[in-house]
Design a protein around this motif. Structure first.
Motif, mmCIF file in Angstrom:
data_model
loop_
_atom_site.group_PDB
_atom_site.id
_atom_site.type_symbol
_atom_site.label_atom_id
_atom_site.label_comp_id
_atom_site.label_asym_id
_atom_site.label_seq_id
_atom_site.Cartn_x
_atom_site.Cartn_y
_atom_site.Cartn_z
ATOM 1 N N PRO A 1 12.344 27.908 14.083
ATOM 2 C CA PRO A 1 12.474 26.483 14.400
ATOM 3 C C PRO A 1 11.196 25.929 15.010
ATOM 4 N N VAL A 2 10.783 24.745 14.546
ATOM 5 C CA VAL A 2 9.569 24.099 15.041
ATOM 6 C C VAL A 2 9.982 22.896 15.866
ATOM 7 N N LEU A 3 9.537 22.877 17.128
ATOM 8 C CA LEU A 3 9.952 21.850 18.074
ATOM 9 C C LEU A 3 8.741 21.088 18.584
ATOM 10 N N PRO A 4 8.893 19.799 18.858
ATOM 11 C CA PRO A 4 7.823 19.085 19.560
ATOM 12 C C PRO A 4 7.807 19.506 21.024
ATOM 13 N N THR A 5 6.693 19.296 21.704
ATOM 14 C CA THR A 5 6.595 19.644 23.114
ATOM 15 C C THR A 5 7.764 19.086 23.919
ATOM 16 N N SER A 6 8.201 19.840 24.908
ATOM 17 C CA SER A 6 9.332 19.430 25.742
ATOM 18 C C SER A 6 8.972 18.351 26.744
ATOM 19 N N PHE A 7 7.678 18.032 26.892
ATOM 20 C CA PHE A 7 7.248 17.277 28.062
ATOM 21 C C PHE A 7 6.806 15.851 27.760
#
Length: 395
Positions: free
Chosen positions: A360-366
């Motif tokens: 899974p590819v996620l954008p930064t959490s911040f």
């Protein structure tokens, strides 16, 4: 910059085993708090007596506190009193040095940004001047939260950063070479200073406070003016000799046309740099400024050129992520890239380029605080790895 000096550390330096156990206990409180000591013992495999001793020490240091005891309606005996992080008294300073500006911030023990400022660079980016301004900026932020005490400062920078010596070995876009950041900023602040590359800093931030918490292996790809990567597995971020791991700026991009400072054409950083994005948007008449947020604003307003440039950049970022996935095979992937962070079409293009059968590819959490968190995470990683001796200011 430090407030009232604390008495010096009086306990001996922890052994490796003691350091690892202390880290496991404090990480358990971070991840599960409020949590009973018996649960911490079960999660960490430590004896209840050891957990009680560590919790007493952390309470003495002001890192944790007892939460409100649950009401006991039936039965006898003292109820289990859970413990939780005490995020009311300590902060860490975060400094991120980017090409156009420096971000300074204060973060609490949960990695949350308390305050942040952007200090724009003017003229030549002289490291002495930049670090002096950063120290002054941190002091100004601390003056706004008079009840807090700083534990230390984390500095995140792109390019080649040697964590062990606290040195920016080389940052071509800033023109920095062999800059002793730890020494210089430590002299200005009087605090412990820790320095690392921003991709590695954000891997640690994601593992401590973000969506990658619990992942056994994490790849982080940072795409700004600087393009680099970091990889963590088994609880450790890979640094390599003199922290050169993750240097991907000069990977060749098939069909790339951008000239690179290294003398070649089509290097990954030259193709994906925010400078390249803005220059292309400006040449096409989509924007007039030099900020990538201008391209985002134009895309939101419906400019088809801005939309196309952002989606193409996200798709190329996905191809680069796919190459790294082939080599490293991580359990999860996090990408920091301006289009992916703000636009669903860019995130979709990224994931399509990576492929559906991958991690899974996620954008930064911040979100918009990503640069502030990068700086602060350098210091917070040190705290959570070695909470008994991360800072002599603690007691």
């Amino acid at each position: 910059m430090p407030r009232a000096a604390a008495p010096p550390l009086t306990t001996p330096p922890p052994t490796d085993r003691r350091r690892t156990s202390a880290s496991a206990v404090l990480r358990s409180v971070l991840e599960h708090g409020p949590v009973a000591r018996s649960t911490i013992a079960r999660l960490t495999g430590l004896s209840p007596a050891s957990v009680t001793d560590y919790c007493a020490r952390f309470t003495e240091l002001g890192l944790i506190r007892e939460a409100e005891a649950p009401r006991r309606l039936k039965g006898v005996g003292r109820p289990h009193v859970p413990v939780d992080l005490d995020d009311s008294r300590f902060v860490v300073g975060g400094v991120h040095v980017a090409v156009p500006y420096t971000t300074v911030a204060l973060l609490d023990l949960r990695g949350r940004v308390v305050l942040r400022r952007e200090l724009k660079h003017s003229g030549a980016v002289d490291p002495l001047a930049v670090l002096a301004r950063a120290a002054a900026g941190l002091a100004a932020l601390l003056a706004e939260v008079p009840g807090s005490r700083p534990l230390g400062v984390g500095v995140a920078v792109g390019g080649w950063v040697d964590r062990d010596s606290g040195t920016v070995v080389e940052h071509p876009l800033l023109g920095w070479r062999e800059v002793p950041v730890r020494e210089l900023l430590g002299a200005h602040t009087g605090l412990p200073v820790h320095v690392d590359g921003h991709a590695r800093a954000l891997v640690n931030g994601e593992r401590l406070f973000g969506r990658a918490r619990g992942s056994r292996s994490v790849l982080h790809l940072f795409v700004g003016n600087v393009v680099d990567a970091a990889f963590a597995t088994g609880g450790e971020v890979h640094h390599g000799p003199r922290s050169q791991a993750g240097t991907i700026a000069h990977l060749p991009v098939p069909g790339g046309t951008e000239p690179c400072g290294c003398g070649r054409t089509g290097c990954l950083q030259a193709e994906l740099s925010e400078r390249t994005l803005v220059r292309r948007a400006r040449a096409a008449g989509a924007v007039e400024g030099s900020n990538p947020m201008d391209v985002l604003a134009a895309a939101r307003a419906g400019d088809p050129v801005a939309v196309r440039l952002l989606v193409e950049r996200a798709r190329m970022t996905g191809r680069a992520a796919g190459l790294l996935l082939d080599v490293l095979n991580p359990e999860s992937v996090v990408v920091t890239e301006v289009g992916v962070l703000h636009r669903e079409d860019c995130l979709a293009a990224l994931r399509e380029a990576v492929g559906p059968e991958r991690a899974p590819v996620l954008p930064t959490s911040f979100g918009a605080s990503v640069l502030a968190v990068a700086g602060g995470s350098v210091a917070l990683d040190v705290l959570y790895r070695d909470p008994l001796s991360a800072s002599p200011e603690l007691i």
